[in-house]
Design a protein around this motif. Structure first.
Motif, mmCIF file in Angstrom:
data_model
loop_
_atom_site.group_PDB
_atom_site.id
_atom_site.type_symbol
_atom_site.label_atom_id
_atom_site.label_comp_id
_atom_site.label_asym_id
_atom_site.label_seq_id
_atom_site.Cartn_x
_atom_site.Cartn_y
_atom_site.Cartn_z
ATOM 1 N N SER A 49 13.413 31.610 20.504
ATOM 2 C CA SER A 49 14.213 32.003 19.346
ATOM 3 C C SER A 49 14.053 30.975 18.238
ATOM 4 C CB SER A 49 15.683 32.102 19.749
ATOM 5 O OG SER A 49 16.484 32.529 18.663
ATOM 6 N N VAL A 50 14.327 31.426 17.020
ATOM 7 C CA VAL A 50 14.313 30.522 15.865
ATOM 8 C C VAL A 50 15.523 30.834 15.002
ATOM 9 C CG1 VAL A 50 12.917 32.065 14.420
ATOM 10 C CG2 VAL A 50 12.872 29.590 13.997
ATOM 11 N N ILE A 51 16.042 29.797 14.347
ATOM 12 C CA ILE A 51 17.140 29.957 13.414
ATOM 13 C C ILE A 51 16.780 29.204 12.146
ATOM 14 C CG2 ILE A 51 18.429 27.992 14.400
ATOM 15 C CD1 ILE A 51 21.020 29.611 13.756
ATOM 16 N N PHE A 52 16.939 29.871 11.004
ATOM 17 C CA PHE A 52 16.614 29.247 9.734
ATOM 18 C C PHE A 52 17.854 28.581 9.138
ATOM 19 C CE2 PHE A 52 12.222 30.262 9.235
ATOM 20 C CZ PHE A 52 12.035 31.290 10.134
ATOM 21 N N LYS A 53 17.682 28.013 7.953
ATOM 22 C CA LYS A 53 18.780 27.253 7.349
ATOM 23 C C LYS A 53 20.018 28.115 7.215
ATOM 24 C CE LYS A 53 16.232 25.949 3.828
ATOM 25 N NZ LYS A 53 15.892 25.304 2.524
ATOM 26 N N ASP A 54 19.809 29.355 6.818
ATOM 27 C CA ASP A 54 20.897 30.329 6.813
ATOM 28 C C ASP A 54 21.086 30.774 8.253
ATOM 29 O OD1 ASP A 54 21.442 33.536 5.130
ATOM 30 O OD2 ASP A 54 22.536 32.503 6.718
ATOM 31 N N TYR A 59 15.720 35.021 14.904
ATOM 32 C CA TYR A 59 14.745 35.901 15.522
ATOM 33 C C TYR A 59 14.602 35.528 16.989
ATOM 34 C CZ TYR A 59 13.803 36.924 10.695
ATOM 35 O OH TYR A 59 13.963 37.298 9.383
ATOM 36 N N TYR A 60 14.266 36.539 17.788
ATOM 37 C CA TYR A 60 14.174 36.352 19.236
ATOM 38 C C TYR A 60 12.899 36.995 19.778
ATOM 39 C CZ TYR A 60 19.163 35.309 18.818
ATOM 40 O OH TYR A 60 20.376 34.768 18.458
ATOM 41 N N VAL A 64 14.058 37.951 25.615
ATOM 42 C CA VAL A 64 15.414 37.387 25.652
ATOM 43 C C VAL A 64 16.363 38.081 24.688
ATOM 44 C CG1 VAL A 64 14.431 35.151 26.279
ATOM 45 C CG2 VAL A 64 15.078 35.585 23.893
ATOM 46 N N LYS A 65 15.817 38.963 23.875
ATOM 47 C CA LYS A 65 16.654 39.635 22.886
ATOM 48 C C LYS A 65 17.796 40.367 23.565
ATOM 49 C CE LYS A 65 16.017 42.418 18.738
ATOM 50 N NZ LYS A 65 15.086 43.267 17.969
ATOM 51 N N ASP A 66 18.959 40.289 22.997
ATOM 52 C CA ASP A 66 20.193 40.906 23.494
ATOM 53 C C ASP A 66 20.792 40.179 24.685
ATOM 54 O OD1 ASP A 66 18.742 44.145 22.885
ATOM 55 O OD2 ASP A 66 19.980 42.919 21.564
ATOM 56 N N ARG A 67 20.142 39.091 25.145
ATOM 57 C CA ARG A 67 20.724 38.279 26.221
ATOM 58 C C ARG A 67 20.996 36.852 25.766
ATOM 59 N NH1 ARG A 67 17.917 37.048 30.592
ATOM 60 N NH2 ARG A 67 15.860 37.201 29.594
ATOM 61 N N PHE A 68 20.161 36.334 24.887
ATOM 62 C CA PHE A 68 20.315 34.966 24.395
ATOM 63 C C PHE A 68 20.784 34.992 22.943
ATOM 64 C CE2 PHE A 68 16.829 32.877 27.278
ATOM 65 C CZ PHE A 68 17.476 33.374 28.404
ATOM 66 N N ASN A 85 23.338 36.840 31.116
ATOM 67 C CA ASN A 85 22.613 37.767 31.985
ATOM 68 C C ASN A 85 21.268 37.165 32.412
ATOM 69 O OD1 ASN A 85 22.029 40.089 33.421
ATOM 70 N ND2 ASN A 85 21.298 41.220 31.623
ATOM 71 N N LEU A 86 21.328 35.972 32.942
ATOM 72 C CA LEU A 86 20.107 35.252 33.297
ATOM 73 C C LEU A 86 19.336 35.946 34.407
ATOM 74 C CD1 LEU A 86 21.489 31.643 33.012
ATOM 75 C CD2 LEU A 86 19.456 32.486 31.837
ATOM 76 N N LYS A 87 18.022 35.827 34.325
ATOM 77 C CA LYS A 87 17.118 36.404 35.305
ATOM 78 C C LYS A 87 16.248 35.300 35.911
ATOM 79 C CE LYS A 87 16.754 40.602 32.514
ATOM 80 N NZ LYS A 87 15.828 41.536 31.823
ATOM 81 N N PRO A 88 15.739 35.501 37.108
ATOM 82 C CA PRO A 88 14.877 34.469 37.700
ATOM 83 C C PRO A 88 13.699 34.098 36.798
ATOM 84 C CG PRO A 88 15.525 36.041 39.371
ATOM 85 C CD PRO A 88 16.030 36.579 38.058
#
Length: 127
Positions: A49-54, A59-60, A64-68, A85-88
């Protein structure tokens, strides 16, 4: 100098949750995009995932989308990753990294777009 220190990893059961933290120092944290990436044993680096200044600009990867959930606290210079909802297959060493100024959403999965990395925190998902 730039320092990134991850924490919060550990052992979790399938379906469980963990919250990873990344403490940043040595730069103006609020000015830079930040990312989480992971590496499982014997595998290459996988972008998470990444997070910008805002901090609403996130983005994922599909895995992992919808879980992280990635988030940041610019006042405390902290980056977070909530793992639900972690998975092995989530078992890996998780790293945070600082983005270069020219990082954009189209190229967030390119290693050269990051100039500093933490040492990683281990996440193991097993029953």
């Amino acid at each position: 100098q730039v320092q990134l220190v991850e924490s919060g990893g550990g052992l979790a059961q399938p379906g469980g949750s963990l919250r990873l933290s990344c403490a940043a120092s040595g730069f103006i944290f609020s000015n830079y995009a930040m990312t989480w990436a992971r590496q499982a044993p014997g595998k290459g680096l996988e972008w998470v995932s990444v997070i910008f200044k805002d901090d609403s600009d996130t983005y994922y990867s599909e895995s992992v989308k919808d879980r992280f959930t990635i988030s940041r606290d610019n006042a405390d210079n902290m980056l977070y990753l909530q793992l639900n909802n972690l998975k092995p297959e989530d078992t890996a060493l998780y790293y945070c990294a600082k983005g270069r100024p020219q990082l954009t959403r189209d190229i967030w999965r390119i290693r050269a777009m990051y100039d500093s990395w933490g040492q990683g925190t281990q996440v193991t998902v097993s029953s």
